[in-house]
Design a protein around this motif. Structure first.
Motif, mmCIF file in Angstrom:
data_model
loop_
_atom_site.group_PDB
_atom_site.id
_atom_site.type_symbol
_atom_site.label_atom_id
_atom_site.label_comp_id
_atom_site.label_asym_id
_atom_site.label_seq_id
_atom_site.Cartn_x
_atom_site.Cartn_y
_atom_site.Cartn_z
ATOM 1 N N GLY A 174 -0.613 7.202 -1.121
ATOM 2 C CA GLY A 174 -0.272 5.841 -1.502
ATOM 3 C C GLY A 174 -1.165 4.755 -0.923
ATOM 4 N N TYR A 175 -1.351 4.738 0.391
ATOM 5 C CA TYR A 175 -2.153 3.683 1.009
ATOM 6 C C TYR A 175 -3.596 3.721 0.512
ATOM 7 N N GLU A 176 -4.117 4.913 0.312
ATOM 8 C CA GLU A 176 -5.481 5.074 -0.201
ATOM 9 C C GLU A 176 -5.583 4.483 -1.618
ATOM 10 N N MET A 177 -4.531 4.657 -2.420
ATOM 11 C CA MET A 177 -4.515 4.072 -3.765
ATOM 12 C C MET A 177 -4.532 2.553 -3.683
ATOM 13 N N MET A 178 -3.794 1.991 -2.729
ATOM 14 C CA MET A 178 -3.793 0.535 -2.549
ATOM 15 C C MET A 178 -5.196 0.038 -2.203
ATOM 16 N N MET A 185 -3.479 -8.404 -6.112
ATOM 17 C CA MET A 185 -2.120 -8.926 -6.248
ATOM 18 C C MET A 185 -1.056 -7.827 -6.259
ATOM 19 N N VAL A 186 -1.484 -6.574 -6.297
ATOM 20 C CA VAL A 186 -0.537 -5.452 -6.274
ATOM 21 C C VAL A 186 -0.068 -5.249 -4.840
ATOM 22 N N ILE A 210 3.837 0.106 -5.922
ATOM 23 C CA ILE A 210 3.255 1.314 -6.517
ATOM 24 C C ILE A 210 4.170 2.526 -6.392
ATOM 25 N N TYR A 211 5.043 2.543 -5.393
ATOM 26 C CA TYR A 211 5.867 3.734 -5.176
ATOM 27 C C TYR A 211 6.883 3.993 -6.289
ATOM 28 N N ARG A 213 1.663 13.095 5.175
ATOM 29 C CA ARG A 213 1.467 12.189 4.042
ATOM 30 C C ARG A 213 1.769 12.925 2.751
ATOM 31 N N LYS A 214 2.266 12.161 1.779
ATOM 32 C CA LYS A 214 2.493 12.715 0.453
ATOM 33 C C LYS A 214 1.236 12.448 -0.375
#
Length: 113
Positions: A26-30, A40-41, A46-47, A73-74
């Motif tokens: 998730g954090y990597e996607m952000m 702005m996301v 995202i989750y 991490r997931k």
């Protein structure tokens, strides 16, 4: 319509595209979204999308230990169905973005007063 409202409709496709480049969390996607100017996301937004992608069978997940010894991490990866959905998104996006670009770039001489 606000930017965030417009973005909600395309966030799913953006996440599928990021995940298609390799297993990610998730954090990597952000960070990737931010790199491409989608600042702005919010991370929390995202989750729910990722959960929906998993329920629909577009992604699979695996929990992995991080090298620093922190909590697991997931990680997300695309399924075959996910790759198919990404291709469908690209097709739809191409049609929509092309039409919108033509509309907003149209010569103002056609405008009547």
């Amino acid at each position: 319509m606000s930017t965030s409202q417009m973005l909600k409709g395309i966030l799913e496709g953006c996440l599928l595209s990021i995940i298609s480049k390799g297993e990610t969390y998730g954090y990597e996607m952000m960070e990737k979204l931010n790199e491409y100017g989608l600042t702005m996301v919010r991370e929390g937004s995202i989750y729910p999308v990722l959960l929906r992608l998993k329920k629909e069978g577009f992604v699979s997940t695996v929990r992995k230990q991080v090298p620093s010894g922190g909590p697991k991490r997931k990680y997300y990866r695309l399924t075959e169905k996910g790759y198919e959905e990404l291709e469908e998104f690209k097709r739809r996006w191409s049609v929509i973005s092309s039409g919108v670009n033509q509309l907003i770039e149209e010569d103002d001489t056609n405008e009547t007063v």
